[in-house]
Design a protein around this motif. Structure first.
Motif, PDB file in Angstrom:
ATOM      1  N   PRO A  67       0.806  -0.945  -0.248  1.00  0.00           N
ATOM      2  CA  PRO A  67       0.033  -0.222  -0.230  1.00  0.00           C
ATOM      3  C   PRO A  67       0.951   0.885  -0.428  1.00  0.00           C
ATOM      4  CG  PRO A  67      -0.753  -1.576   1.495  1.00  0.00           C
ATOM      5  CD  PRO A  67       0.506  -2.574   1.341  1.00  0.00           C
ATOM      6  N   LEU A  68       0.594   2.492  -1.122  1.00  0.00           N
ATOM      7  CA  LEU A  68       1.090   3.273  -0.183  1.00  0.00           C
ATOM      8  C   LEU A  68       0.354   4.507   0.608  1.00  0.00           C
ATOM      9  CD1 LEU A  68       3.166   5.521  -2.226  1.00  0.00           C
ATOM     10  CD2 LEU A  68       1.401   5.564  -3.991  1.00  0.00           C
ATOM     11  N   GLN A  69       1.753   5.178   0.915  1.00  0.00           N
ATOM     12  CA  GLN A  69       1.428   5.894   1.763  1.00  0.00           C
ATOM     13  C   GLN A  69       2.056   6.935   1.257  1.00  0.00           C
ATOM     14  OE1 GLN A  69       1.758   5.122   6.339  1.00  0.00           O
ATOM     15  NE2 GLN A  69      -0.810   5.584   6.659  1.00  0.00           N
ATOM     16  N   LEU A  70       1.674   8.247   1.814  1.00  0.00           N
ATOM     17  CA  LEU A  70       2.609   9.286   2.092  1.00  0.00           C
ATOM     18  C   LEU A  70       2.672  10.460   3.236  1.00  0.00           C
ATOM     19  CD1 LEU A  70       3.332  11.104  -0.067  1.00  0.00           C
ATOM     20  CD2 LEU A  70       1.540  12.199  -1.134  1.00  0.00           C
ATOM     21  N   SER A  71       4.000  10.966   3.507  1.00  0.00           N
ATOM     22  CA  SER A  71       4.042  11.467   4.743  1.00  0.00           C
ATOM     23  C   SER A  71       5.676  12.169   4.020  1.00  0.00           C
ATOM     24  CB  SER A  71       4.644  10.384   5.608  1.00  0.00           C
ATOM     25  OG  SER A  71       4.555  10.958   6.967  1.00  0.00           O
ATOM     26  N   PHE A  72       5.255  13.527   4.547  1.00  0.00           N
ATOM     27  CA  PHE A  72       5.971  14.185   5.267  1.00  0.00           C
ATOM     28  C   PHE A  72       7.174  14.477   6.084  1.00  0.00           C
ATOM     29  CE2 PHE A  72       3.413  15.545   1.131  1.00  0.00           C
ATOM     30  CZ  PHE A  72       4.511  16.068   0.196  1.00  0.00           C
ATOM     31  N   THR A  73       6.959  13.622   7.096  1.00  0.00           N
ATOM     32  CA  THR A  73       7.167  14.008   8.400  1.00  0.00           C
ATOM     33  C   THR A  73       7.428  12.513   8.750  1.00  0.00           C
ATOM     34  OG1 THR A  73       4.671  13.105   9.168  1.00  0.00           O
ATOM     35  CG2 THR A  73       5.504  15.578   9.856  1.00  0.00           C
ATOM     36  N   HIS A  74       7.161  11.380   8.638  1.00  0.00           N
ATOM     37  CA  HIS A  74       7.799   9.841   9.195  1.00  0.00           C
ATOM     38  C   HIS A  74       8.702   9.816   7.290  1.00  0.00           C
ATOM     39  CE1 HIS A  74       4.842  10.540  11.683  1.00  0.00           C
ATOM     40  NE2 HIS A  74       5.666  10.234  12.579  1.00  0.00           N
ATOM     41  N   GLY A  75       9.547   8.453   7.516  1.00  0.00           N
ATOM     42  CA  GLY A  75      10.077   7.775   6.792  1.00  0.00           C
ATOM     43  C   GLY A  75      11.449   8.938   5.195  1.00  0.00           C
ATOM     44  N   LYS A  76      11.374   8.387   4.445  1.00  0.00           N
ATOM     45  CA  LYS A  76      12.062   8.372   3.183  1.00  0.00           C
ATOM     46  C   LYS A  76      12.294  10.720   3.145  1.00  0.00           C
ATOM     47  CE  LYS A  76      10.871   5.951   0.307  1.00  0.00           C
ATOM     48  NZ  LYS A  76      10.906   5.586  -0.917  1.00  0.00           N
ATOM     49  N   GLN A  77      10.931  10.680   3.444  1.00  0.00           N
ATOM     50  CA  GLN A  77      10.454  12.406   2.672  1.00  0.00           C
ATOM     51  C   GLN A  77      10.574  12.845   3.766  1.00  0.00           C
ATOM     52  OE1 GLN A  77      10.017  13.317  -0.391  1.00  0.00           O
ATOM     53  NE2 GLN A  77      10.445  10.846  -0.421  1.00  0.00           N
ATOM     54  N   ALA A  78      10.507  12.723   4.809  1.00  0.00           N
ATOM     55  CA  ALA A  78      10.792  13.070   6.223  1.00  0.00           C
ATOM     56  C   ALA A  78      12.497  13.467   6.359  1.00  0.00           C
ATOM     57  CB  ALA A  78      10.425  12.764   7.741  1.00  0.00           C
ATOM     58  N   TRP A  79      12.925  12.722   6.246  1.00  0.00           N
ATOM     59  CA  TRP A  79      14.980  12.613   5.196  1.00  0.00           C
ATOM     60  C   TRP A  79      14.577  14.032   4.805  1.00  0.00           C
ATOM     61  CZ3 TRP A  79      18.656  12.538   2.382  1.00  0.00           C
ATOM     62  CH2 TRP A  79      19.370  12.629   2.746  1.00  0.00           C
ATOM     63  N   ARG A  80      14.537  13.460   3.997  1.00  0.00           N
ATOM     64  CA  ARG A  80      14.876  14.711   2.563  1.00  0.00           C
ATOM     65  C   ARG A  80      14.141  16.359   3.186  1.00  0.00           C
ATOM     66  NH1 ARG A  80      13.451  14.049  -3.648  1.00  0.00           N
ATOM     67  NH2 ARG A  80      14.711  15.036  -3.487  1.00  0.00           N
ATOM     68  N   GLN A  81      13.331  16.527   3.580  1.00  0.00           N
ATOM     69  CA  GLN A  81      12.406  18.009   4.246  1.00  0.00           C
ATOM     70  C   GLN A  81      13.818  17.986   5.159  1.00  0.00           C
ATOM     71  OE1 GLN A  81      10.189  19.040   2.071  1.00  0.00           O
ATOM     72  NE2 GLN A  81      10.235  17.050   1.687  1.00  0.00           N
ATOM     73  N   GLN A  82      13.746  17.101   5.848  1.00  0.00           N
ATOM     74  CA  GLN A  82      14.678  17.944   7.186  1.00  0.00           C
ATOM     75  C   GLN A  82      15.838  18.255   6.559  1.00  0.00           C
ATOM     76  OE1 GLN A  82      13.281  15.096   9.548  1.00  0.00           O
ATOM     77  NE2 GLN A  82      11.501  15.857   9.334  1.00  0.00           N
ATOM     78  N   LEU A  83      17.034  17.091   6.529  1.00  0.00           N
ATOM     79  CA  LEU A  83      18.604  17.740   6.228  1.00  0.00           C
ATOM     80  C   LEU A  83      18.273  17.370   4.620  1.00  0.00           C
ATOM     81  CD1 LEU A  83      18.999  14.355   8.529  1.00  0.00           C
ATOM     82  CD2 LEU A  83      19.344  16.383   9.102  1.00  0.00           C
ATOM     83  N   GLY A  84      18.079  16.952   3.423  1.00  0.00           N
ATOM     84  CA  GLY A  84      18.357  17.059   1.889  1.00  0.00           C
ATOM     85  C   GLY A  84      18.878  17.802   1.466  1.00  0.00           C
ATOM     86  N   GLY A  85      19.015  17.872   0.829  1.00  0.00           N
ATOM     87  CA  GLY A  85      19.309  19.164  -0.194  1.00  0.00           C
ATOM     88  C   GLY A  85      20.226  20.423  -0.020  1.00  0.00           C
TER      89      GLY A  85
END
Ligand SMILES: C[S@@+](CC[C@H](N)C(=O)[O-])C[C@H]1O[C@@H](n2cnc3c(N)ncnc32)[C@H](O)[C@@H]1O
Length: 281
Positions: free
Chosen positions: A70-88
């Motif tokens: 199942p596809l769950q989208l989150s900007f606060t948990h998982g891969k995307q959270a990492w990108r938002q906080q530390l990403g380029g």
């Protein structure tokens, strides 16, 4: 099932948790989607399942070889959270393509928002971003994730200030530019339509495979370029796989190139200038 983005299949909201029934009905109503019971959901290819962990898109009847979770989208948990906080941030190619490296923070319409990753990168870099998505189930995942992000104590402040999810639909409504979007007056428009060959490479990410199955190829994408060029005051940026032809066959002003992708830049004028120019950034 033969997916096509032009016919947008209705994906209902459902829940397997009795205590969440009224929340699921309310969510469906707020997002303009149908609701169905678990019994009704059984026969469907796709459902949006509300659980204690949030909302997820479930592909129920997958061919034997497919095993997409199942596809769950989150900007606060998982891969995307990492990108938002530390990403380029400013280093991201999409951010450079939109022109943030020049020290300007344009108001950007992400007119093919999808799972919102590029749009959120732009907002993270300081742009005001409106996300537009026409597939109702993808729109639901995106809006749900943005609403969650707006309440998050680490990223909530900038997401609330800079990110808007527009009502679902397209930049073009029956051949004309959508009035609310014209009023929003984007300075830059970002386009990343689904490209058919993406699904043939093993490297296609699982969540993108799911999206591709639901959305199909955006075979009408060429029509977005003239519309975007008419509306954006400064530039249009188109993301393409490295070997793909230009959108609408139109040669860009310049490009930002990465290993797998190309960002084609159509520059009407330089940020901050009143004059139209065809020079590169
Ligand atoms: C490749 S995905 C975009 C991925 C996105 N850039 C991201 O970072 O997650 C393309 C998305 O554009 C949407 N789309 C295509 N044509 C559209 C249109 N005319 N109006 C709104 N959305 C559109 C599709 O439904 C699909 O979800």
């Amino acid at each position: 099932m033969t997916p096509t983005s032009l016919a947008t299949p209705q994906v209902p909201v459902t829940t397997a948790v009795p205590e969440l029934s009224s929340a699921a009905v309310a969510l469906a109503e707020r997002f303009g989607l149908p609701f169905c019971t678990t019994e009704q959901a059984h026969a469907l290819d796709f459902v949006l399942l509300l659980g204690f962990d949030g909302l997820e898109l479930v592909w129920q009847h997958q061919p034997h070889k497919q095993k997409l979770h199942p596809l769950q989208l989150s900007f606060t948990h998982g891969k995307q959270a990492w990108r938002q906080q530390l990403g380029g941030g400013k280093q991201e190619a999409v951010v450079r393509a939109v022109g943030v490296a020049k020290g300007y923070r344009p108001k950007v319409l992400d007119a093919t928002a999808g799972l919102g990753r590029d749009g959120m990168m732009l907002a993270h870099a300081g742009c005001t971003v409106a996300l537009l998505e026409r597939q109702p189930a993808v729109y639901a995942l995106l809006r749900y994730a943005v609403e969650q992000a707006q309440q998050d104590e680490r990223i909530g402040a900038w997401v609330t200030e800079r990110v808007t999810v527009l009502p679902f639909g397209s930049l073009l409504a029956e051949g004309s530019l959508r009035a609310d979007i014209v009023e929003w007056a984007p300075e830059a428009i970002y386009l990343d339509p689904m490209f058919p060959e993406r699904g043939k490479t093993a490297a296609v990410k699982k969540d993108m495979q799911m999206l591709q199955q639901l959305v199909g190829a955006d075979s009408d994408a060429d029509g977005l370029l003239p519309a975007a060029l008419a509306l954006a005051s400064y530039r249009v940026v188109v993301k393409r796989p490295a070997s793909a032809p230009y959108l609408a066959g139109q040669k860009p002003t310049s490009q930002v190139v990465t290993k797998k992708h190309r960002f084609d830049l159509y520059i009407k004028k330089a940020y901050g200038s009143a004059n139209t120019t065809s020079s590169s950034v």
